[in-house]
Design a protein around this motif. Sequence first.
Motif, PDB file in Angstrom:
ATOM      1  N   LEU A  74     -44.187 -10.464  31.461  1.00  0.00           N
ATOM      2  CA  LEU A  74     -45.050 -11.145  30.776  1.00  0.00           C
ATOM      3  C   LEU A  74     -44.628 -11.771  29.508  1.00  0.00           C
ATOM      4  O   LEU A  74     -43.661 -11.284  29.022  1.00  0.00           O
ATOM      5  CB  LEU A  74     -46.091 -10.100  30.394  1.00  0.00           C
ATOM      6  CG  LEU A  74     -47.420  -9.771  31.522  1.00  0.00           C
ATOM      7  CD1 LEU A  74     -46.903  -8.864  32.386  1.00  0.00           C
ATOM      8  CD2 LEU A  74     -48.543  -9.407  30.634  1.00  0.00           C
ATOM      9  N   SER A  75     -45.053 -12.799  28.977  1.00  0.00           N
ATOM     10  CA  SER A  75     -44.683 -13.330  27.589  1.00  0.00           C
ATOM     11  C   SER A  75     -45.852 -13.445  26.774  1.00  0.00           C
ATOM     12  O   SER A  75     -47.063 -13.648  27.275  1.00  0.00           O
ATOM     13  CB  SER A  75     -44.054 -14.701  27.733  1.00  0.00           C
ATOM     14  OG  SER A  75     -44.986 -15.691  28.208  1.00  0.00           O
ATOM     15  N   TRP A  76     -45.457 -13.301  25.621  1.00  0.00           N
ATOM     16  CA  TRP A  76     -46.701 -13.328  24.377  1.00  0.00           C
ATOM     17  C   TRP A  76     -46.278 -13.999  23.501  1.00  0.00           C
ATOM     18  O   TRP A  76     -45.440 -13.739  22.733  1.00  0.00           O
ATOM     19  CB  TRP A  76     -46.856 -11.926  24.006  1.00  0.00           C
ATOM     20  CG  TRP A  76     -46.935 -10.667  25.048  1.00  0.00           C
ATOM     21  CD1 TRP A  76     -45.840 -10.207  25.984  1.00  0.00           C
ATOM     22  CD2 TRP A  76     -47.983  -9.915  25.246  1.00  0.00           C
ATOM     23  NE1 TRP A  76     -46.241  -9.199  26.647  1.00  0.00           N
ATOM     24  CE2 TRP A  76     -47.464  -9.167  26.361  1.00  0.00           C
ATOM     25  CE3 TRP A  76     -49.438  -9.898  24.999  1.00  0.00           C
ATOM     26  CZ2 TRP A  76     -48.702  -8.098  26.961  1.00  0.00           C
ATOM     27  CZ3 TRP A  76     -50.283  -8.923  25.435  1.00  0.00           C
ATOM     28  CH2 TRP A  76     -49.772  -8.140  26.503  1.00  0.00           C
ATOM     29  N   VAL A  77     -47.109 -15.144  22.956  1.00  0.00           N
ATOM     30  CA  VAL A  77     -46.872 -15.941  21.995  1.00  0.00           C
ATOM     31  C   VAL A  77     -47.664 -15.279  20.893  1.00  0.00           C
ATOM     32  O   VAL A  77     -48.494 -14.513  20.930  1.00  0.00           O
ATOM     33  CB  VAL A  77     -47.023 -17.367  22.017  1.00  0.00           C
ATOM     34  CG1 VAL A  77     -46.396 -18.098  23.115  1.00  0.00           C
ATOM     35  CG2 VAL A  77     -48.502 -17.581  22.115  1.00  0.00           C
ATOM     36  N   PRO A  78     -47.127 -15.524  19.452  1.00  0.00           N
ATOM     37  CA  PRO A  78     -47.824 -14.788  18.413  1.00  0.00           C
ATOM     38  C   PRO A  78     -49.322 -14.836  18.644  1.00  0.00           C
ATOM     39  O   PRO A  78     -49.841 -16.104  18.670  1.00  0.00           O
ATOM     40  CB  PRO A  78     -47.383 -15.539  17.149  1.00  0.00           C
ATOM     41  CG  PRO A  78     -45.898 -15.801  17.497  1.00  0.00           C
ATOM     42  CD  PRO A  78     -46.075 -16.248  19.083  1.00  0.00           C
ATOM     43  N   GLY A  79     -50.090 -13.992  18.339  1.00  0.00           N
ATOM     44  CA  GLY A  79     -51.329 -13.660  18.281  1.00  0.00           C
ATOM     45  C   GLY A  79     -51.979 -13.516  19.642  1.00  0.00           C
ATOM     46  O   GLY A  79     -53.296 -13.059  19.948  1.00  0.00           O
ATOM     47  N   GLN A  80     -51.364 -13.593  20.845  1.00  0.00           N
ATOM     48  CA  GLN A  80     -51.932 -13.264  22.104  1.00  0.00           C
ATOM     49  C   GLN A  80     -52.052 -11.708  21.977  1.00  0.00           C
ATOM     50  O   GLN A  80     -51.080 -10.991  21.662  1.00  0.00           O
ATOM     51  CB  GLN A  80     -50.972 -13.982  23.103  1.00  0.00           C
ATOM     52  CG  GLN A  80     -51.037 -15.386  23.265  1.00  0.00           C
ATOM     53  CD  GLN A  80     -50.162 -15.865  24.356  1.00  0.00           C
ATOM     54  OE1 GLN A  80     -49.510 -15.438  24.898  1.00  0.00           O
ATOM     55  NE2 GLN A  80     -50.842 -17.116  24.788  1.00  0.00           N
ATOM     56  N   GLY A  81     -53.148 -11.425  22.694  1.00  0.00           N
ATOM     57  CA  GLY A  81     -53.188  -9.967  23.358  1.00  0.00           C
ATOM     58  C   GLY A  81     -53.881  -9.944  24.707  1.00  0.00           C
ATOM     59  O   GLY A  81     -54.429 -10.600  25.042  1.00  0.00           O
ATOM     60  N   SER A  82     -54.109  -8.654  25.003  1.00  0.00           N
ATOM     61  CA  SER A  82     -54.561  -8.339  26.453  1.00  0.00           C
ATOM     62  C   SER A  82     -56.050  -7.828  26.352  1.00  0.00           C
ATOM     63  O   SER A  82     -56.544  -7.880  27.348  1.00  0.00           O
ATOM     64  CB  SER A  82     -53.794  -7.062  26.905  1.00  0.00           C
ATOM     65  OG  SER A  82     -54.091  -6.034  26.022  1.00  0.00           O
ATOM     66  N   GLY A  83     -56.569  -7.536  25.172  1.00  0.00           N
ATOM     67  CA  GLY A  83     -57.582  -7.076  25.257  1.00  0.00           C
ATOM     68  C   GLY A  83     -57.852  -5.627  25.422  1.00  0.00           C
ATOM     69  O   GLY A  83     -56.696  -5.231  25.938  1.00  0.00           O
ATOM     70  N   ARG A  84     -58.799  -4.764  25.119  1.00  0.00           N
ATOM     71  CA  ARG A  84     -58.873  -3.597  25.366  1.00  0.00           C
ATOM     72  C   ARG A  84     -59.260  -3.142  27.046  1.00  0.00           C
ATOM     73  O   ARG A  84     -60.190  -3.508  27.466  1.00  0.00           O
ATOM     74  CB  ARG A  84     -59.832  -2.919  24.637  1.00  0.00           C
ATOM     75  CG  ARG A  84     -59.865  -1.399  24.318  1.00  0.00           C
ATOM     76  CD  ARG A  84     -60.617  -0.997  23.022  1.00  0.00           C
ATOM     77  NE  ARG A  84     -60.656   0.618  23.133  1.00  0.00           N
ATOM     78  CZ  ARG A  84     -61.441   1.409  23.594  1.00  0.00           C
ATOM     79  NH1 ARG A  84     -62.710   0.835  23.832  1.00  0.00           N
ATOM     80  NH2 ARG A  84     -61.168   2.691  23.502  1.00  0.00           N
ATOM     81  N   HIS A  85     -58.173  -2.330  27.588  1.00  0.00           N
ATOM     82  CA  HIS A  85     -58.214  -2.284  28.963  1.00  0.00           C
ATOM     83  C   HIS A  85     -57.735  -1.346  29.459  1.00  0.00           C
ATOM     84  O   HIS A  85     -57.055  -0.199  28.821  1.00  0.00           O
ATOM     85  CB  HIS A  85     -57.650  -3.579  29.836  1.00  0.00           C
ATOM     86  CG  HIS A  85     -56.233  -3.627  29.484  1.00  0.00           C
ATOM     87  ND1 HIS A  85     -55.502  -4.012  28.274  1.00  0.00           N
ATOM     88  CD2 HIS A  85     -55.306  -2.921  30.314  1.00  0.00           C
ATOM     89  CE1 HIS A  85     -54.183  -3.963  28.601  1.00  0.00           C
ATOM     90  NE2 HIS A  85     -54.131  -3.218  29.606  1.00  0.00           N
TER      91      HIS A  85
END
Length: 164
Positions: A74-85
């Motif tokens: 997975l890649s994540w740019v600044p500010g991206q999140g998964s949400g609570r899960h």
Amino acid sequence: MNSDNDLQIAGDILEVPHLLQPPREHPATVAEFVGLARSIAADRDQWAHLVRYDATTRWYHRLRTGPGYEVWLLSWVPGQGSGRHDHGRSSGVLTVLEGSLTERTGRGTRTLAAGAQRVFAPGYVHEVVNDALEPAVSLHVYHPGLTEMPMHASPHCEARPVTV
């Protein structure tokens, strides 16, 4: 009674090959899944050329599958999140390959730098976010393979009754 003599009687386990477990082709224990994640993380040639960044959504790529498990990049740019899960009936190993990620759970918040690993059991509720100013890359191993990812309301955003 234990003594040095007991050790001599028992002998060296490596001298008794029929007692050794044959090496497994695929991981089957938590330690082996952690080891799999570490070996993939250490071999950048396996994954670095596949990474993409998407400003509109988290990018992901299934890197490998085996009997009863999956490995995701997975890649994540600044500010991206998964949400609570949580991950349904799957256990997992999360490994940060590049950058840093923030993990939020009911027990608190922790920053996961490159090389950090988290192991979790079925039903473990968390949120993962890139709070940094640089992109991040992570590796996720799920056993059994991920078939559901139930979302949970954030404890900070619960609706409160309003009195009029």
